[in-house]
Every structure is written in structure tokens, then in C-alpha cells.
Design an enzyme around this catalytic site. Structure first.
Site, mmCIF file in Angstrom:
data_model
loop_
_atom_site.group_PDB
_atom_site.id
_atom_site.type_symbol
_atom_site.label_atom_id
_atom_site.label_comp_id
_atom_site.label_asym_id
_atom_site.label_seq_id
_atom_site.Cartn_x
_atom_site.Cartn_y
_atom_site.Cartn_z
ATOM 1 N N SER A 42 0.813 -1.227 0.000
ATOM 2 C CA SER A 42 0.000 0.000 0.000
ATOM 3 C C SER A 42 0.841 1.269 0.000
ATOM 4 C CB SER A 42 -0.937 0.016 1.218
ATOM 5 O OG SER A 42 -1.698 -1.161 1.264
ATOM 6 N N CYS A 46 2.774 7.230 -6.988
ATOM 7 C CA CYS A 46 2.459 8.573 -7.496
ATOM 8 C C CYS A 46 3.305 9.641 -6.809
ATOM 9 C CB CYS A 46 0.982 8.908 -7.256
ATOM 10 S SG CYS A 46 -0.133 7.576 -7.704
ATOM 11 N N ASP A 297 -3.694 -1.884 -12.600
ATOM 12 C CA ASP A 297 -2.932 -1.715 -13.841
ATOM 13 C C ASP A 297 -2.861 -2.980 -14.695
ATOM 14 O OD1 ASP A 297 -2.424 0.819 -12.953
ATOM 15 O OD2 ASP A 297 -0.258 0.584 -12.764
ATOM 16 N N ARG A 456 -18.922 27.309 -24.860
ATOM 17 C CA ARG A 456 -19.697 28.263 -25.687
ATOM 18 C C ARG A 456 -19.173 28.305 -27.109
ATOM 19 N NH1 ARG A 456 -20.225 33.876 -22.544
ATOM 20 N NH2 ARG A 456 -20.779 34.541 -24.624
HETATM 21 C C1 LIG Z 1 6.327 7.553 -10.762
HETATM 22 C C2 LIG Z 1 4.858 7.252 -10.814
HETATM 23 C C3 LIG Z 1 3.936 8.277 -10.649
HETATM 24 C C4 LIG Z 1 2.575 8.004 -10.713
HETATM 25 N N1 LIG Z 1 1.685 9.044 -10.554
HETATM 26 C C5 LIG Z 1 0.350 8.797 -10.606
HETATM 27 C C6 LIG Z 1 -0.593 9.849 -10.411
HETATM 28 O O1 LIG Z 1 -0.203 11.011 -10.186
HETATM 29 N N2 LIG Z 1 -1.922 9.546 -10.470
HETATM 30 C C7 LIG Z 1 -2.361 8.271 -10.691
HETATM 31 O O2 LIG Z 1 -3.583 8.041 -10.705
HETATM 32 N N3 LIG Z 1 -1.490 7.246 -10.863
HETATM 33 C C8 LIG Z 1 -0.148 7.475 -10.828
HETATM 34 N N4 LIG Z 1 0.737 6.443 -10.998
HETATM 35 C C9 LIG Z 1 0.224 5.098 -11.304
HETATM 36 C C10 LIG Z 1 -0.142 4.330 -10.046
HETATM 37 O O3 LIG Z 1 0.944 4.285 -9.164
HETATM 38 C C11 LIG Z 1 -0.546 2.921 -10.456
HETATM 39 O O4 LIG Z 1 -1.597 3.007 -11.372
HETATM 40 C C12 LIG Z 1 -1.004 2.097 -9.261
HETATM 41 O O5 LIG Z 1 0.049 1.896 -8.363
HETATM 42 C C13 LIG Z 1 -1.534 0.748 -9.735
HETATM 43 O O6 LIG Z 1 -1.855 -0.040 -8.650
HETATM 44 P P1 LIG Z 1 -1.901 -1.622 -8.803
HETATM 45 O O7 LIG Z 1 -2.233 -2.143 -7.464
HETATM 46 O O8 LIG Z 1 -2.733 -2.002 -9.956
HETATM 47 O O9 LIG Z 1 -0.428 -2.033 -9.249
HETATM 48 P P2 LIG Z 1 0.967 -1.806 -8.537
HETATM 49 O O10 LIG Z 1 0.977 -0.579 -7.724
HETATM 50 O O11 LIG Z 1 1.990 -1.963 -9.610
HETATM 51 O O12 LIG Z 1 1.062 -3.039 -7.555
HETATM 52 C C14 LIG Z 1 1.185 -4.342 -8.010
HETATM 53 C C15 LIG Z 1 1.936 -5.116 -6.964
HETATM 54 O O13 LIG Z 1 1.930 -6.484 -7.317
HETATM 55 C C16 LIG Z 1 3.170 -7.054 -7.003
HETATM 56 N N5 LIG Z 1 3.304 -8.242 -7.840
HETATM 57 C C17 LIG Z 1 3.278 -8.308 -9.188
HETATM 58 N N6 LIG Z 1 3.368 -9.581 -9.600
HETATM 59 C C18 LIG Z 1 3.447 -10.335 -8.482
HETATM 60 C C19 LIG Z 1 3.554 -11.732 -8.259
HETATM 61 N N7 LIG Z 1 3.607 -12.597 -9.269
HETATM 62 N N8 LIG Z 1 3.621 -12.175 -6.979
HETATM 63 C C20 LIG Z 1 3.574 -11.295 -5.944
HETATM 64 N N9 LIG Z 1 3.480 -9.972 -6.097
HETATM 65 C C21 LIG Z 1 3.404 -9.494 -7.352
HETATM 66 C C22 LIG Z 1 4.165 -5.948 -7.329
HETATM 67 O O14 LIG Z 1 5.381 -6.134 -6.635
HETATM 68 C C23 LIG Z 1 3.408 -4.705 -6.892
HETATM 69 O O15 LIG Z 1 3.712 -4.332 -5.565
HETATM 70 C C24 LIG Z 1 2.118 6.682 -10.935
HETATM 71 C C25 LIG Z 1 3.037 5.648 -11.098
HETATM 72 C C26 LIG Z 1 4.396 5.918 -11.040
HETATM 73 C C27 LIG Z 1 5.380 4.791 -11.215
#
Ligand SMILES: Cc1cc2nc3c(=O)[nH]c(=O)nc-3n(C[C@H](O)[C@H](O)[C@H](O)COP(=O)(O)OP(=O)(O)OC[C@H]3O[C@@H](n4cnc5c(N)ncnc54)[C@H](O)[C@@H]3O)c2cc1C
Length: 467
Positions: A42, A46, A297, A456
Site C-alpha cells: 500500500s 504517485c 494496472d 460556448r
Molecule cells: C512515478 C509514478 C507516478 C505516478 N503518478 C500517478 C498519479 O499522479 N496519479 C495516478 O492516478 N497514478 C499514478 N501512478 C500510477 C499508479 O501508481 C498505479 O496506477 C497504481 O500503483 C496501480 O496499482 P496496482 O495495485 O494495480 O499495481 P501496482 O501498484 O503496480 O502493484 C502491483 C503489486 O503487485 C506485485 N506483484 C506483481 N506480480 C506479483 C507476483 N507474481 N507475486 C507477488 N506480487 C506481485 C508488485 O510487486 C506490486 O507491488 C504513478 C506511477 C508511477 C510509477
């Protein structure tokens, strides 16, 4: 009898799902096991640009909930443990402890796939050299900060140069971070203009503003290799015809859904490589057999404006997906209807916002449209601090339905796009938008808010039959 929910991925989508499920079902009713291959749960990716840039002081400020805090809520988080196989027929996952290499199978009644996205890392000579950094995880952010600190302690305080590869929102946010840290920054970008999520005419405004901030913008350029020095460290970024000296290189090229596990398990993927789900975020098809959900994502989402499926990697969606999944696996009911494609960003004092379709998206969807672009100010023209902003609006030809809005400007520009996002969601016409009762006082906007000025003008263009 207690059921077991298994979650793969311990960040936004996965832990929102786990937390919401826990709110609805007690530990005696639902056991929750979450696998995370990284070192954090968690966390806010961003916030990484603002941490690197120094606006946020501590890494831990970016962590919303630690593994211990999840465990206190009876979520069995297994850190540094990677799921290496999903077996949907037997309803089980195979995990590997990354420290010991030990593997085990864990059975599930319900499975949540929240594996996120994988950053693109082109297979170029020198890409793995020290000094080349991604910014996807907190570990990446820390590694970059360590490199910057090393250079500072080595006395390289003058003339430090950074090259950012990619000019999407992560690239431009990292450019800002490095400017804040006193670097001379060059952004090398494959596209004609930065911010390809905007139309090129609006991207051009970002380009000009970044140049005005002293950031060297190199567009239309393909990076061919990272050149290294005698010490093996990155020393320059090379394109076909030029070299850009670099003490540090940051990659911000984009991401793809992390769906290798899902693909191997035979789960359905869309044309962008993301998992396909129904509106309850349940993975479609017979292989998932109604027992697998996915969000964040790693999934594709329905674009409510074009009616097409897209991959949009944003934390705002991941959190909502997790909430919906958690409600459904917890015995409640929720749906995620889709997105209109809203995103905001900034580079130094320039704010960038978009929602809905670009011109090329509208064409690809077979929609005919008119466009208008207006310039207005963030406050009443006479009020101190009024800053220019440019608003571009797309409306459907004949019907006048709003199709998209892009805004580039200074303070107060970005969040104005939310009005357009609501109008898109409500499928409003630009004419209906002109009657919106938006707040007005001189410190906040002109009498006609810039979004309404654009609406507009769009009404006039629609009535004229469209350009
Ligand atoms: C630099 C940066 C800036 C950003 N700024 C913004 C913003 O301003 N606004 C916005 O809306 N979004 C932003 N984002 C995007 C946002 O961070 C992501 O969209 C969000 O974190 C997605 O969440 P998630 O849980 O889908 O994936 P993630 O956050 O990628 O989490 C997935 C997790 O799964 C784990 N994982 C993957 N495969 C496995 C596996 N096989 N076994 C165990 N664990 C695994 C990974 O280690 C990871 O911790 C930004 C991203 C970055 C990198």
C-alpha cells in the site's frame, strides 16, 4: 465453513480489495492471504517524483499501510513472496519465498489478481549500467536518491546533468524533480511533442513551457544506447545522431499490464495485454470459472466515451477497482462502469490535464467532431495572479456531445478538467455545459469559467456544422 481469499499483489488494487473484503467479512468467515514480491504494501508510486524532488521528505510518508498494519486487521501478508503459477482448474497458486527459494501451493476459494504493470525497459546497450534508473517502486526511488546523494558527496555539485527518457507524465514529473535538485535536465522523447496523452497542438504548449523552464526538450528522437565511462557508469544517452551527457538517466517510457501469470493460466487478455473482466471486475470466461477477480494496472477498462477497451495505468482506477472487488468477494455488490480517461499532472508551475478523447481517438472510434481552443485566465483578469490557461474541447459533430477536453495552464488549470469529466460521464452536450452553475468570484475564475468559454465556442462550431 471459512473461505479463503488469495490476493496476488500488495499495492493499491490488491490491498484495497483485501481491506474492503475484511470490512465486510470477519476473520472466522473469510481467511485472507496476500502475496507481495516486493518490500512494501500500500505505497504511493504517485508520490515518488515529489519524494525525489524533495517536496516529500520521507519515504515512509508514501506508505499508506505497512504489512504489520494489514496483519493487525487479520490479512496474512506474505512479503518478498512471488506467485509463480496460477492453477485455475485446481483453484490454487504456487508461490516462491524469494529469500529461501522455497515453494508451496496455496488453495483459494476466491482469487484476486492485482499484479499491476511492468515498466518498459528497452533492450539497449548500457541500459543496466549503474546510473540508469526506473521509478516504478519505492526501491527504485531509493536507488535513484542514493545515486544522487553519491554524486553530491563526491563533490559533483556543479553542472550535474540528468537525461530523462520519455515525456509522458512520469517523464515530465521526473524532469521537475531533477530541476528541483539542481540538475540540468534534458528530456529525450520519441514523440513529436511531450505528453502524447494530449493532442500535439496542446503538447506543443507543454514543450514551449518546459523549454522556458530551462529543460532541454529533444523530440522525435529514438534512443539507441546508453554510453558508459571507464568506471562502467552511464555517461551519456545516444540517439541516432546525437549524444546527451548524463550523470544520471531516468526511464519514464511507459508500462504494460503485468499479466504473464494470467496468460500462462489461460485467462482472457485484451488487445492491450490486460485482463478482461466484467463490470463486477470478475475475470471473464470459463477458465476463471467465476472464482477470479482482477483490477488495477493489470486489467483493461471500458472507455465510456469511445465504447472501446483501453489500458490506463492509474492509481485512481486501481483503488476503485480494489474497492469494487472487495465488496463483491466480501458478499456485497458493486460495479466499475468504466472511465472517461481523466488525468492530471504538472511540471514545475505548469499544470496539464486531459479527459475524454484526443482527436486521433475520436477518429479511431469513427466519430466526427469539431474542435475549439480558447485562451482564458485562472482568475478575473483584473485580480492579482490571474494566469493564462488554454482549453481545447472536442464535441461530436451534429449532436454536440462533449467528447474530450485538454487544459494546459498555471495555477488552477488542472482540476478544472473535473467539470469536463463529469459532463462526459453524464453524456452532456456542450450546449448543456454552458448552463452549468459553476462557482464564481474574482480570485477563483473569470465570470465565465475557462471551461464554459470553451463550451460556448464549441456550441458555435457545432451549429456551424464543424470544421
Ligand atoms: C512515478 C509514478 C507516478 C505516478 N503518478 C500517478 C498519479 O499522479 N496519479 C495516478 O492516478 N497514478 C499514478 N501512478 C500510477 C499508479 O501508481 C498505479 O496506477 C497504481 O500503483 C496501480 O496499482 P496496482 O495495485 O494495480 O499495481 P501496482 O501498484 O503496480 O502493484 C502491483 C503489486 O503487485 C506485485 N506483484 C506483481 N506480480 C506479483 C507476483 N507474481 N507475486 C507477488 N506480487 C506481485 C508488485 O510487486 C506490486 O507491488 C504513478 C506511477 C508511477 C510509477
Amino acid at each position: 465453513m471459512s473461505e479463503r481469499l488469495v490476493v496476488i499483489g500488495g499495492d493499491a488494487a490488491g490491498m484495497s480489495a483485501a481491506s474492503q473484503a475484511r470490512r465486510l467479512r470477519k476473520p472466522g468467515e473469510l481467511e485472507i492471504v496476500a502475496f507481495e514480491r516486493g518490500s512494501f504494501t500500500s505505497f504511493s508510486a504517485c508520490g515518488i517524483p515529489y519524494w525525489v524532488g524533495g517536496d516529500v521528505e520521507e519515504r515512509d510518508d508514501l506508505i499508506a499501510r505497512t504489512p504489520e498494519a494489514h496483519r493487525e486487521r487479520a490479512i496474512d501478508v506474505r512479503m518478498r513472496t512471488e506467485v509463480v503459477e496460477i492453477d485455475p482448474r485446481e483453484r490454487r497458486v504456487r508461490s516462491r519465498d524469494l529469500a529461501s527459494g522455497a515453494e508451496e501451493w496455496t488453495a483459494y476459494d476466491k482469487l484476486v489478481i492485482a499484479t499491476g504493470a511492468r515498466p518498459l525497459r528497452p533492450d539497449l546497450p548500457g541500459i543496466d549500467a549503474p546510473g540508469v534508473h526506473g521509478v516504478q517502486t519505492l526501491d527504485d526511488g531509493q536507488a535513484l536518491l542514493d545515486t544522487l546523494a553519491e554524486m553530491e558527496t563526491a563533490g559533483k555539485a556543479e553542472g550535474r546533468r540528468a537525461v530523462v527518457i520519455g515525456a509522458g507524465y512520469i517523464g515530465v514529473e521526473m524532469a521537475e524533480a531533477l530541476v528541483h535538485r539542481g540538475y540540468e535536465v534534458t528530456v529525450v522523447n520519441r514523440g513529436k511533442e511531450p505528453m502524447s496523452t494530449l493532442d500535439p497542438d496542446m503538447g506543443r504548449l507543454v514543450h514551449e513551457a518546459m523549454t522556458g523552464m530551462g529543460i532541454a526538450m529533444v523530440n522525435d528522437a529514438e534512443v539507441t544506447k546508453i554510453l558508459t565511462g571507464d568506471d562502467g557508469r552511464a555517461r551519456a544517452v545516444a540517439t541516432e545522431d546525437r549524444e546527451f551527457p548524463a550523470d544520471v538517466v531516468v526511464l519514464g517510457i511507459g508500462v504494460r499490464p503485468e499479466t504473464a501469470l494470467a496468460r500462462a493460466a489461460g485467462l482472457p487478455l485484451g488487445e492491450h495485454g490486460g485482463l478482461l473482466t466484467d463490470l463486477a471486475m470478475r475475470v471473464r470466461g470459463p477458465v476463471a470459472d467465476g472464482a477470479i477477480w482482477a483490477g488495477g494496472d493489470c486489467v483493461e477498462v471500458l472507455d465510456l466515451v469511445s465504447g472501446r477497451e483501453r489500458h490506463i495505468a492509474l492509481g485512481t482506477h486501481a483503488n476503485k477497482h480494489g474497492q469494487v472487488i472487495g465488496s463483491n468477494v466480501g458478499g456485497g455488490y458493486a460495479t466499475f462502469p468504466g472511465v472517461v480517461g481523466t488525468a492530471v499532472s504538472k511540471v514545475c508551475d505548469l499544470e496539464i490535464a486531459r479527459t475524454g478523447l484526443r482527436e486521433k481517438d475520436a477518429r479511431a472510434a469513427g466519430l466526427q467532431y469539431v474542435t475549439v481552443t480558447i485562451e482564458s485566465t485562472s482568475r478575473a483578469g483584473y485580480y492579482p495572479g490571474a494566469a493564462l490557461m488554454t482549453v481545447k474541447m472536442l464535441a461530436e459533430r451534429r449532436t454536440g456531445r462533449l467528447l474530450g477536453t485538454q487544459i494546459v495552464g498555471r495555477e488552477g488549470a488542472a482540476k478544472r478538467v473535473d467539470v469536463a469529466a463529469v459532463a462526459l460521464t453524464a453524456r452532456m452536450t456542450v450546449e448543456q455545459m454552458t448552463a452549468l452553475d459553476l462557482g464564481y468570484a474574482p480570485p477563483f475564475s473569470p465570470v465565465w469559467d475557462p471551461v464554459l468559454v470553451a463550451a460556448r465556442k464549441a456550441v458555435t462550431a457545432v451549429r456551424a456544422g464543424g470544421a
